[in-house]
Design a protein around this motif. Structure first.
Motif, mmCIF file in Angstrom:
data_model
loop_
_atom_site.group_PDB
_atom_site.id
_atom_site.type_symbol
_atom_site.label_atom_id
_atom_site.label_comp_id
_atom_site.label_asym_id
_atom_site.label_seq_id
_atom_site.Cartn_x
_atom_site.Cartn_y
_atom_site.Cartn_z
ATOM 1 N N PRO A 13 0.800 -1.230 0.000
ATOM 2 C CA PRO A 13 0.000 0.000 0.000
ATOM 3 C C PRO A 13 0.828 1.273 0.000
ATOM 4 C CG PRO A 13 -0.809 -1.577 1.645
ATOM 5 C CD PRO A 13 0.492 -2.109 1.144
ATOM 6 N N GLY A 14 0.432 2.202 -0.865
ATOM 7 C CA GLY A 14 1.004 3.534 -0.851
ATOM 8 C C GLY A 14 2.335 3.718 -1.531
ATOM 9 N N ARG A 15 2.919 2.678 -2.094
ATOM 10 C CA ARG A 15 4.255 2.832 -2.685
ATOM 11 C C ARG A 15 4.208 3.244 -4.150
ATOM 12 N NH1 ARG A 15 8.112 -2.080 -2.104
ATOM 13 N NH2 ARG A 15 9.620 -0.521 -2.812
ATOM 14 N N VAL A 16 3.208 2.803 -4.896
ATOM 15 C CA VAL A 16 3.168 3.057 -6.334
ATOM 16 C C VAL A 16 2.396 4.339 -6.627
ATOM 17 C CG1 VAL A 16 2.349 2.209 -8.570
ATOM 18 C CG2 VAL A 16 3.329 0.611 -6.911
ATOM 19 N N ARG A 17 2.977 5.172 -7.465
ATOM 20 C CA ARG A 17 2.278 6.312 -8.047
ATOM 21 C C ARG A 17 2.494 6.268 -9.554
ATOM 22 N NH1 ARG A 17 4.881 11.315 -5.117
ATOM 23 N NH2 ARG A 17 6.705 9.976 -5.406
ATOM 24 N N LEU A 18 1.480 6.660 -10.301
ATOM 25 C CA LEU A 18 1.582 6.662 -11.752
ATOM 26 C C LEU A 18 1.627 8.090 -12.265
ATOM 27 C CD1 LEU A 18 -1.018 3.955 -12.869
ATOM 28 C CD2 LEU A 18 1.431 3.663 -12.485
ATOM 29 N N GLY A 19 2.748 8.454 -12.890
ATOM 30 C CA GLY A 19 2.806 9.669 -13.684
ATOM 31 C C GLY A 19 2.432 9.291 -15.102
ATOM 32 N N LEU A 20 1.501 10.026 -15.694
ATOM 33 C CA LEU A 20 0.929 9.656 -16.986
ATOM 34 C C LEU A 20 0.891 10.859 -17.926
ATOM 35 C CD1 LEU A 20 -2.113 7.826 -15.412
ATOM 36 C CD2 LEU A 20 -0.318 6.647 -16.683
#
Length: 285
Positions: A92-99
């Motif tokens: 939880p909370g580790r992945v972020r997506l820049g798109l």
């Protein structure tokens, strides 16, 4: 302000295990985030696969696509499944997506995706990802992060602002200068407030770097060829704004913090994992 580091995926690396070693060292030295860029017609690793390997080699550092070219993922359900799977692997909370929608037409030609309709397809992909992440879609697994990974968007268009305020948590500026960030953030914050979003949007800037005796040559090799598609002038500009001295890196940290960036990410241009330690020393980690 947090300090992150980006894998040298666009540089001339030849062994994927080198990128995994970058991830291990980045976490050990205390960087906030490990990011990876995206291109199809280049040696850049596929972002979600690369971050899955990094997730298995680490346990705390955040993982970010910076930026993933959303419309190239024509199978929206399969993309959503890959995202939620990565989120499960990382925790939880580790992945972020820049798109972003992408600007290189050859990526779309070789990906057999219509360049002209990429904006519309991008919006459809975002809607499907939201449905899967919220549990309103039968595609699984569910994400480990409630509601799915945070989304950030690149670009400075009206469409980028719309996506930030409807789907996102903030903005990510690639190859950014202090002036770039200062020029866009007033529009960003005004759009955020007009949309009735609480709090403030996250602002992330990424810049290019290499350090050590061969730093300038590394930047020339990696950036000059990577941006050659836009012409020699643009490629020269990209080389000129890259950071190749520890004192300039330290100064950049102060300047980006001063203008209110939440995070500054230094993207690698030399595949040698020793670059992680050189950067950590330069920023005081």
């Amino acid at each position: 302000m947090d300090i992150g580091i980006g894998l040298p995926g666009h540089a001339p690396w030849t062994d994927g295990r080198t990128l995994v070693e970058w991830a291990r060292r980045a976490e050990a030295r205390g960087f906030s985030t490990l990011s990876v860029s995206d291109r199809l017609v280049w040696n850049t690793p596929e972002p979600l696969v690369a971050l899955a390997a990094a997730a298995g080699a680490t346990s705390r550092i955040r993982l970010l696509t910076s930026v993933l070219l959303g419309p190239l993922r024509a199978g929206h359900a399969l993309f959503a499944k890959a995202v939620t799977t990565l989120d499960q692997l990382a925790g939880p909370g580790r992945v972020r997506l820049g798109l972003a929608p992408g600007m290189r037409e050859d990526d779309f030609t070789h990906g057999e995706v219509d360049y002209g309709t990429r904006g519309r397809e991008f919006d459809r992909l975002l809607d499907r990802l939201a449905a899967v992440a919220s549990g309103d879609d039968p595609v699984g697994p569910p994400p480990a992060t409630a509601g799915g990974p945070a989304l950030l968007f690149g670009g400075g268009s009206a469409a980028a602002l719309r996506r930030i305020t409807t789907h996102g948590t903030g903005w990510i500026a690639g190859d950014a200068t202090v002036e770039d960030v200062q020029g866009f953030t007033p529009r960003l914050r005004a759009a955020w407030e007009e949309a009735g979003r609480p709090g403030s949007p996250t602002v992330i800037a990424s810049v290019m770097y290499a350090l050590g005796p061969g730093a300038h040559d590394a930047v020339e090799r990696a950036i000059g060829s990577y941006y050659a598609f836009a012409g020699e002038e643009y490629a020269r500009y990209g080389v000129s704004i890259a950071y190749t001295r520890a004192e300039d890196i330290a100064a950049a940290v102060g300047e980006f913090a001063r203008i209110g960036c939440d995070e500054l990410i230094f993207m690698g241009n030399d595949p040698d994992p020793a670059q992680v330690d050189l950067l950590a020393d330069a920023v005081g980690l």
